[in-house]
Design a protein around this motif. Structure first.
Motif, PDB file in Angstrom:
ATOM      1  N   ALA A  39       4.426  -3.400 -10.188  1.00 38.51           N
ATOM      2  CA  ALA A  39       4.806  -2.229  -9.406  1.00 38.51           C
ATOM      3  C   ALA A  39       3.703  -1.896  -8.405  1.00 38.51           C
ATOM      4  N   PRO A  40       4.066  -1.472  -7.204  1.00 39.66           N
ATOM      5  CA  PRO A  40       3.061  -1.171  -6.181  1.00 39.66           C
ATOM      6  C   PRO A  40       2.498   0.226  -6.365  1.00 39.66           C
ATOM      7  N   PRO A  41       1.470   0.594  -5.579  1.00 37.51           N
ATOM      8  CA  PRO A  41       1.037   1.998  -5.565  1.00 37.51           C
ATOM      9  C   PRO A  41       2.189   2.902  -5.137  1.00 37.51           C
ATOM     10  N   LYS A  42       2.049   4.198  -5.437  1.00 34.15           N
ATOM     11  CA  LYS A  42       3.117   5.147  -5.123  1.00 34.15           C
ATOM     12  C   LYS A  42       3.392   5.197  -3.624  1.00 34.15           C
ATOM     13  N   SER A  43       2.354   5.079  -2.805  1.00 37.86           N
ATOM     14  CA  SER A  43       2.496   5.186  -1.353  1.00 37.86           C
ATOM     15  C   SER A  43       1.445   4.312  -0.698  1.00 37.86           C
ATOM     16  N   PRO A  89     -11.826   1.040  -5.275  1.00 39.49           N
ATOM     17  CA  PRO A  89     -11.012   0.464  -4.199  1.00 39.49           C
ATOM     18  C   PRO A  89     -11.848  -0.309  -3.185  1.00 39.49           C
ATOM     19  N   GLY A  90     -11.181  -1.240  -2.503  1.00 38.93           N
ATOM     20  CA  GLY A  90     -11.824  -1.977  -1.438  1.00 38.93           C
ATOM     21  C   GLY A  90     -12.053  -1.098  -0.214  1.00 38.93           C
ATOM     22  N   PRO A  91     -12.815  -1.586   0.751  1.00 41.00           N
ATOM     23  CA  PRO A  91     -13.158  -0.769   1.909  1.00 41.00           C
ATOM     24  C   PRO A  91     -12.032  -0.617   2.929  1.00 41.00           C
ATOM     25  N   TYR A  92     -11.122  -1.595   3.006  1.00 39.58           N
ATOM     26  CA  TYR A  92     -10.050  -1.556   4.010  1.00 39.58           C
ATOM     27  C   TYR A  92      -8.669  -1.589   3.352  1.00 39.58           C
ATOM     28  N   VAL A  93      -8.468  -2.457   2.371  1.00 45.44           N
ATOM     29  CA  VAL A  93      -7.318  -2.332   1.479  1.00 45.44           C
ATOM     30  C   VAL A  93      -7.777  -1.382   0.388  1.00 45.44           C
ATOM     31  N   GLU A  94      -7.331  -0.150   0.437  1.00 44.76           N
ATOM     32  CA  GLU A  94      -7.942   0.891  -0.396  1.00 44.76           C
ATOM     33  C   GLU A  94      -7.303   0.955  -1.773  1.00 44.76           C
ATOM     34  N   GLU A  95      -7.302  -0.205  -2.424  1.00 40.95           N
ATOM     35  CA  GLU A  95      -6.832  -0.355  -3.787  1.00 40.95           C
ATOM     36  C   GLU A  95      -7.846  -1.222  -4.529  1.00 40.95           C
ATOM     37  N   ARG A  96      -7.775  -1.218  -5.850  1.00 38.18           N
ATOM     38  CA  ARG A  96      -8.737  -1.996  -6.632  1.00 38.18           C
ATOM     39  C   ARG A  96      -8.352  -3.478  -6.651  1.00 38.18           C
ATOM     40  N   CYS A 113     -10.072   1.113  11.472  1.00 32.77           N
ATOM     41  CA  CYS A 113      -9.103   1.815  12.312  1.00 32.77           C
ATOM     42  C   CYS A 113      -7.809   2.026  11.535  1.00 32.77           C
ATOM     43  N   ALA A 114      -7.024   3.016  11.970  1.00 34.93           N
ATOM     44  CA  ALA A 114      -5.838   3.422  11.225  1.00 34.93           C
ATOM     45  C   ALA A 114      -4.826   2.289  11.071  1.00 34.93           C
ATOM     46  N   VAL A 115      -4.619   1.521  12.121  1.00 35.08           N
ATOM     47  CA  VAL A 115      -3.588   0.477  12.072  1.00 35.08           C
ATOM     48  C   VAL A 115      -3.959  -0.602  11.063  1.00 35.08           C
ATOM     49  N   PHE A 116      -5.228  -1.008  11.023  1.00 31.64           N
ATOM     50  CA  PHE A 116      -5.612  -2.034  10.051  1.00 31.64           C
ATOM     51  C   PHE A 116      -5.562  -1.502   8.628  1.00 31.64           C
ATOM     52  N   ARG A 117      -5.971  -0.261   8.418  1.00 31.91           N
ATOM     53  CA  ARG A 117      -5.843   0.330   7.082  1.00 31.91           C
ATOM     54  C   ARG A 117      -4.363   0.413   6.678  1.00 31.91           C
ATOM     55  N   GLY A 118      -3.512   0.705   7.643  1.00 31.73           N
ATOM     56  CA  GLY A 118      -2.086   0.828   7.364  1.00 31.73           C
ATOM     57  C   GLY A 118      -1.438  -0.481   6.974  1.00 31.73           C
ATOM     58  N   ILE A 119      -1.683  -1.536   7.741  1.00 33.96           N
ATOM     59  CA  ILE A 119      -1.046  -2.812   7.397  1.00 33.96           C
ATOM     60  C   ILE A 119      -1.678  -3.416   6.140  1.00 33.96           C
ATOM     61  N   GLY A 120      -2.957  -3.084   5.877  1.00 36.75           N
ATOM     62  CA  GLY A 120      -3.561  -3.517   4.618  1.00 36.75           C
ATOM     63  C   GLY A 120      -2.808  -2.961   3.430  1.00 36.75           C
ATOM     64  N   GLY A 121      -2.430  -1.669   3.515  1.00 36.40           N
ATOM     65  CA  GLY A 121      -1.675  -1.043   2.427  1.00 36.40           C
ATOM     66  C   GLY A 121      -0.285  -1.620   2.267  1.00 36.40           C
ATOM     67  N   LYS A 168       1.201  -3.838  -0.942  1.00 32.99           N
ATOM     68  CA  LYS A 168       2.418  -3.436  -1.666  1.00 32.99           C
ATOM     69  C   LYS A 168       3.300  -4.641  -1.952  1.00 32.99           C
ATOM     70  N   TYR A 169       3.572  -5.437  -0.928  1.00 36.07           N
ATOM     71  CA  TYR A 169       4.490  -6.558  -1.130  1.00 36.07           C
ATOM     72  C   TYR A 169       3.813  -7.753  -1.778  1.00 36.07           C
ATOM     73  N   TYR A 170       2.495  -7.853  -1.647  1.00 30.91           N
ATOM     74  CA  TYR A 170       1.743  -8.867  -2.389  1.00 30.91           C
ATOM     75  C   TYR A 170       1.887  -8.624  -3.893  1.00 30.91           C
ATOM     76  N   LEU A 171       1.730  -7.371  -4.326  1.00 34.76           N
ATOM     77  CA  LEU A 171       1.885  -7.064  -5.746  1.00 34.76           C
ATOM     78  C   LEU A 171       3.303  -7.359  -6.225  1.00 34.76           C
ATOM     79  N   LEU A 172       4.299  -6.958  -5.443  1.00 31.77           N
ATOM     80  CA  LEU A 172       5.680  -7.130  -5.873  1.00 31.77           C
ATOM     81  C   LEU A 172       6.091  -8.599  -5.890  1.00 31.77           C
TER      82      LEU A 172
END
Length: 727
Positions: free
Chosen positions: A303-307, A352-359, A281-289, A293-297
């Motif tokens: 540096a995080p993804p661009k968006s 990329p992962g299935p819900y956190v859509e980053e590698r 769902c959109a909300v879970f994909r959104g908070i995953g992103g 971002k802040y996990y990486l930082l």
């Protein structure tokens, strides 16, 4: 104060970025800091220690600078240290900046010395925006060229929603960590996941209205637009600033170098283990992103993804091979560094992962002379039915085989998993919670609120199920779990490297072990299947009820992973922390002086396998002066080791090896004999001399009382033998 200025796409160090930046430049003479410094260890290369320091500032700062100074050998006098002073300046790189904050990274490299060395760093002109905080020079310690690192392991560093934080004295055990560090410095601290708890985003944060939607279909279809993304971004950032800036945790952050992996609470409770249609769902994909971002930082200084994912930004809703696409709206007033090459320590997933859509980002690095470390990112790729992609295991083990083949001095692999892997089976409980018997209760919960806390607010399943589905021992992960252990057994056998596994998550302390079936007659010292699983959790969150720990201990069966491999928990908790023994409840003062509070019993008298009390672990080599020369004779075991600070424990019995054909819940080698508060490793400060030249000592530091705001602990020790293949 700040004035409006145009900001180019390239900062003054020539660092390329995307976005216009916040269009401000600070005119203050001081460097205004929101949180930090945070110290990370990254890797070692060509005789040098590589790490980084992160600070988060108000926007518009100009090229922060750090002064790095050699501060002499550990234990040297001030005069001796002063004679060797040499300083250099390090200029920061900007990783990210928007209208509220800027993230700055200082890359550090220092040479290994023939002695254990102290280094001082200070950030020039830094003041805190919170005027109640003061700055000070920070120190960290690097092992000598012949030393392996002294390791602190922790997990679950936060509180679950609804916990009475004051009743648990806040993050009190970090006081104990800081005391131990002053007595004998840690070189690295390994974060096993849940370094922060972001679950409040659904209770008192921007997801509260969404969580309150009763219709599951409407909740799944709810958009994650720019407004909600902005609100969640603000929530996650502020929660990191609050938690990472809070003493005594913040004191450790600046002086003990961190290496972290993440788990569900770094995002939100259960992320990855709910049903697939809900996880997408959109909300879970959104908070995953946003969480990523802040996990990486904060946790990786990258540096995080661009968006991040936003439903009204089409480029972010379909991940490409490298992750999320750029959103002009997010970049309008933000700067993101784009040439941030991955550190050599990262093992980056292929897709990329299935819900956190980053590698995914697993980690490999060497911890000093003879210990290798691998932390598996078991959250980015996780679903209800898989933990990691098969391709990810391949690239991880290809890397490990390559590193071990190139460096025969590596004698031990410390493998970090977010969740224990040698742990009692709970499939019977899964079956009950998934059975039709739960149906009527679920209906009454939906209509009348019956058993309100029993079902989660996301997909309506029993709340415990997401935790059970997280376990490697869950039925759907059974095959993946067995294959991972077989990978490790093969690695251990081919390279003569002992494997020790670390795991957290479960909010109690325990020691699991894999080992060869006793019928094979292989002593642990020569057994490539012998792999202890040090389970240390939580350093901050409250433990489970005593009844749960006792139930787990009763489920401590001897399991058969396969025909040749058995597993069970070691019975090592000879008494409760702060008690003379389990029967009479008399206190002995613990490890750090007397505790002026009531010391309550933690477990039943029959439970020697699980300890439901907050804890962390200390891991170090069994010999302070071990060298890479395999022919060197090991020192004799110490005669009267100090298992506590000020209390002399009886030495562990070392006269004869244990009987491997007996009860394998009991000790099965010399380092497990006498495991507990009387073991030489219990104090966490003195090498035991046990288990061969390259063995490890482990001390589980267990809180005596949650009412003690100093967080004083008792120690439970055991030792791990080096692997003697072919000897």
């Amino acid at each position: 104060m700040a004035e409006q200025l145009a900001q180019p796409h390239t900062d003054t160090n020539g660092v390329q970025g995307v976005g216009n930046g916040p269009q401000v430049l600070s005119t203050s003479q001081n460097l205004e800091c929101l949180v930090g410094p945070l110290l990370n260890y990254r890797h070692m290369e060509n005789g040098e220690w590589h790490g980084s320091v992160l600070i988060v500032t108000t926007p518009g700062q100009r090229d922060p600078q750090l002064t790095l100074t050699f501060a002499g050998a550990v234990g040297a006098t001030q005069e001796e240290a002063a004679a060797n002073i040499g300083a250099r300046t390090v200029v920061a790189e900007k990783l990210y900046e928007d209208t509220v904050k800027g993230f700055w990274r200082f890359k550090l490299d220092v040479p290994f010395q023939a002695f254990e060395a102290r280094w001082q760093y200070e950030i020039q002109g830094m003041i805190y925006k919170d005027q109640n905080k003061t700055t000070k020079p920070q120190f960290f310690v690097v092992p000598s060229t012949s030393q392996s690192m002294r390791i602190l392991f922790h997990s679950c560093n936060g509180f679950s929603v609804g916990t009475d934080v004051d009743a648990w004295s806040g993050p009190a055990l970090w006081n104990d960590v800081n005391r131990m560090h002053q007595q004998k410095p840690f070189h690295v601290m390994l974060g096993g996941g849940d370094q922060i708890y972001n679950d409040g985003v659904r209770v008192d944060g921007p997801l509260k209205p969404w969580t309150a939607i009763g219709n599951p279909h409407k909740r799944r279809e709810f958009p994650f637009g720019e407004k909600m993304r902005d609100e969640c971004d603000e929530y996650y950032f502020n929660n990191y600033v609050r938690w990472y800036g809070q003493a005594p945790f913040s004191d450790a952050n600046g002086q003990i170098a961190q290496v972290n992996i993440w788990d569900d609470h770094d995002i939100i409770d259960g992320f990855g283990s709910y049903t697939d249609h809900f996880m997408k769902c959109a909300v879970f994909r959104g908070i995953g992103g946003v969480a990523h971002k802040y996990y990486l930082l904060f946790q990786h200084h990258q540096a995080p993804p661009k968006s991040t994912f936003t439903t009204d930004a089409p480029a972010t809703t379909m991940a490409g091979p490298d992750g999320t696409g750029p959103d002009p709206a997010q970049l309008k007033e933000a700067f993101v560094k784009v040439d941030d090459l991955d550190d050599p320590s990262f093992i980056v997933g292929h897709k990329p992962g299935p819900y956190v859509e980053e590698r995914s980002r697993s980690i490999y690095c060497q911890l000093g002379a003879r210990i290798a470390f691998c932390g598996i990112d078991a959250r980015t790729e996780r679903t209800r039915h898989q933990i990691n992609y098969p391709e990810t295991y391949k690239i991880i083990f290809d890397r490990l085989n390559k590193e071990f083949a190139a460096n025969p001095n590596i004698k031990h692999l410390v493998l970090l998993l977010g969740v224990p892997i040698a742990y009692p089976r709970l499939q019977w409980l899964e079956n009950i919670l998934s059975s039709p018997l739960i149906g009527p209760i679920k209906f009454l919960n939906k209509r009348f609120g019956l058993a309100g806390g029993f079902f989660n607010q996301f997909d309506g399943k029993a709340d415990l199920l997401d935790d059970l589905d997280d376990h490697y021992t869950a039925h759907q992960h059974k095959t993946e779990r067995r294959e991972l252990i077989h990978y490790l057994q093969k690695l251990s056998q081919e390279h003569s490297v002992r494997v020790t596994i670390l795991g957290g998550d479960v909010h109690l302390a325990a020691i699991g072990r894999f080992y060869s079936n006793p019928k094979l007659g292989i002593p642990a010292e020569k057994d490539h299947r012998y792999m202890p699983n040090v389970i240390s959790s939580a350093i901050t969150n409250k433990p489970p009820p005593q009844a749960v720990a006792n139930l787990l201990a009763k489920r401590n069966k001897i399991h058969h992973l396969d025909h040749d491999t058995d597993e069970t928990l070691l019975e090592m908790f000879d008494r409760d922390p702060g008690h003379a023994d389990k029967a009479n409840g008399a206190t002995n003062g613990g490890t750090n002086g007397s505790v002026d509070v009531d010391v309550k019993k933690k477990t039943s008298d029959a439970n020697h396998a699980t300890m439901p009390s907050r804890n962390y672990a200390i891991i170090c080599e069994s010999h302070d002066n071990a060298t890479a020369t395999t022919s060197a004779a090991p020192p004799a075991p110490v005669d009267a080791p100090t298992a506590t600070n000020g209390d002399v424990a009886q030495p562990a019995q070392t006269s004869s090896p244990p009987d491997r054909k007996g009860n394998t819940r009991k000790p099965i080698h010399i380092g497990e004999q006498g495991a507990g508060t009387g073991h030489p490793a219990a104090g966490g400060l003195q090498a035991t001399g046990l288990c061969g030249l390259y063995g490890l000592d482990v001390s589980l530091r267990v809180e005596i009382s949650p009412q003690d705001r100093e967080g004083r602990t008792d120690g439970y020790g055991f030792s791990i033998p080096a692997l003697e293949m072919g000897a």
